[in-house]
Design an enzyme around this catalytic site. Structure first.
Site, PDB file in Angstrom:
ATOM      1  N   LEU A 125       8.133  29.744 -37.923  1.00 42.34           N
ATOM      2  CA  LEU A 125       6.933  29.514 -37.122  1.00 42.34           C
ATOM      3  C   LEU A 125       5.682  29.701 -37.980  1.00 42.34           C
ATOM      4  O   LEU A 125       4.698  28.960 -37.847  1.00 42.34           O
ATOM      5  CB  LEU A 125       6.903  30.468 -35.934  1.00 42.34           C
ATOM      6  N   TYR A 126       5.698  30.684 -38.863  1.00 43.43           N
ATOM      7  CA  TYR A 126       4.567  30.897 -39.767  1.00 43.43           C
ATOM      8  C   TYR A 126       4.294  29.624 -40.565  1.00 43.43           C
ATOM      9  O   TYR A 126       3.149  29.171 -40.668  1.00 43.43           O
ATOM     10  CB  TYR A 126       4.859  32.068 -40.703  1.00 43.43           C
ATOM     11  N   ALA A 127       5.340  29.048 -41.135  1.00 42.76           N
ATOM     12  CA  ALA A 127       5.175  27.819 -41.910  1.00 42.76           C
ATOM     13  C   ALA A 127       4.631  26.691 -41.040  1.00 42.76           C
ATOM     14  O   ALA A 127       3.778  25.906 -41.485  1.00 42.76           O
ATOM     15  CB  ALA A 127       6.509  27.411 -42.520  1.00 42.76           C
TER      16      ALA A 127
END
Length: 358
Positions: free
Chosen positions: A164-166
């Protein structure tokens, strides 16, 4: 809001807003911009993802250099409007973000609120300024996802994020492109590769491993299928800051009738890949303490097995050339670690009340 830009300073040719200035990379970038004589104002919300005391300590160092760090959230539209009205920034270095790959599984909303919504609020304020500031923002090597094409190049696919960060970092790249396309905002994205060094983040491997080695606690080293070693393009903070300044200095103005604005993305890495075990072995040597290493399979965290940067584009655009190898960089980190926390770690233990472990 307390006044942070006095009238004489507003006449300064270059005026920088650094978001996330109390963070690891933001602190170092603001420090170097001020050292060379620029007007610099920081912005940070001082959240408690890791010990706030470390962020306050960084901000205190900046304050001593006459770099104020305004405590506000990127989603506070009124605060941003007031700050831009007072300071008339020429450049925005946008480094504020909810960091950490694994923490996203526990608090996904924090990533959307900070990395996506906050970035949109910032660009909405920027686009109505006259003249419109230049934007340089932090992306991440994580946007390459599970790519097995090494080294990663800027024209590789970046539409299959593994975390999700990416996904939020890739979203920022796409959002920045839309502001470039619609409003002619000059935008430059910097894909950072595993940054480490003095004043680093406690949730990242170099700092967390050092903490546990000093405390005599085991460290977890993750492995992929068939005991594959995780490997990273570890990049020293000094080299990253040199790349940041190069990108700022080489950027074209926004909405200029004579010079086309930028729409650029650059890798900022070291190009030398080391396994996590190699990094741990170097830390053991410098700390003078043997690590209790426990290998375990890599779970469904969104971590990738290997990163490696092709930095040709950044080198050609502004001469980016990393100079610090892993051994030299870790030595500088360890020297700072003992200076800041003390040899027994008591100051660190006191600081970490409320720390959210990754």
């Amino acid at each position: 809001m307390v006044k942070v830009c006095s009238p004489p300073e507003v006449e300064t040719k270059r005026r920088y807003l650094v978001t996330g200035a109390a963070g690891f990379i933001g602190f170092h970038a603001a420090h170097e911009l001020k050292k060379r004589g620029d007007l610099v104002v920081g912005l940070d919300n001082f959240n408690n993802y890791y010990p706030v005391s470390l962020k306050r300590a960084r901000a205190a160092v900046l304050a001593e250099m006459d770099v104020p760090v305004v405590e506000a959230d990127l989603n506070d539209l009124e605060a941003l409007q007031e700050l831009f009205s007072e300071c008339a920034f020429t450049h925005v270095l946008h480094l504020a973000a909810q960091a950490g790959v694994r923490y996203a599984a526990r608090n996904p909303g924090a990533y959307i609120q900070s990395n996506v919504a906050g970035s949109v609020t910032l660009m909405e304020v920027m686009r109505v300024q006259k003249p419109m500031p230049i934007l340089v923002y932090a992306s991440s090597s994580s946007v390459y996802g599970l790519s097995k094409r090494f080294p990663f190049s800027e024209d590789d696919r970046a539409d299959l994020p593994a975390s999700l960060y990416a996904a939020t970092k890739r979203s920022l790249e796409l959002l920045a492109h839309s502001y470039y396309n619609i409003y002619k905002m000059s935008v430059t994205g910097l894909r950072f590769f595993t940054v480490y060094g003095p004043w680093g983040r406690p949730d990242m491997s170099v700092m967390s491993f050092s903490r546990n080695i000093v405390d005599g606690k085991p460290i977890r080293v993750f492995q992929g299928p068939n005991s594959t070693e995780l490997a990273r393009d570890f990049t020293f903070i000094g080299d990253i800051v040199a790349g940041i300044l190069g990108s700022l200095d080489s950027a074209s103005p926004s909405a200029d009738s004579t010079t086309p604005p930028n729409n650029r993305v650059f890798n900022l890495g070291n190009t030398q890949v080391h396994t996590v075990t190699e990094m741990v072995n170097a830390l053991q040597e410098m700390l003078g303490i043997k690590a209790n290493v426990r290998y375990q399979p890599l779970g469904a965290t969104g971590d990738v097995l290997r990163t490696n940067a092709n930095i040709t584009a950044a080198h050609e655009a502004f001469g980016y050339t990393p100079k610090t190898n892993l051994h030299e960089g870790l030595k500088q980190f360890v020297d700072w670690y003992f200076k800041y926390y003390g040899p027994d770690g008591k100051k660190r233990a006191a600081d970490e009340n409320g720390y959210i472990p990754d």
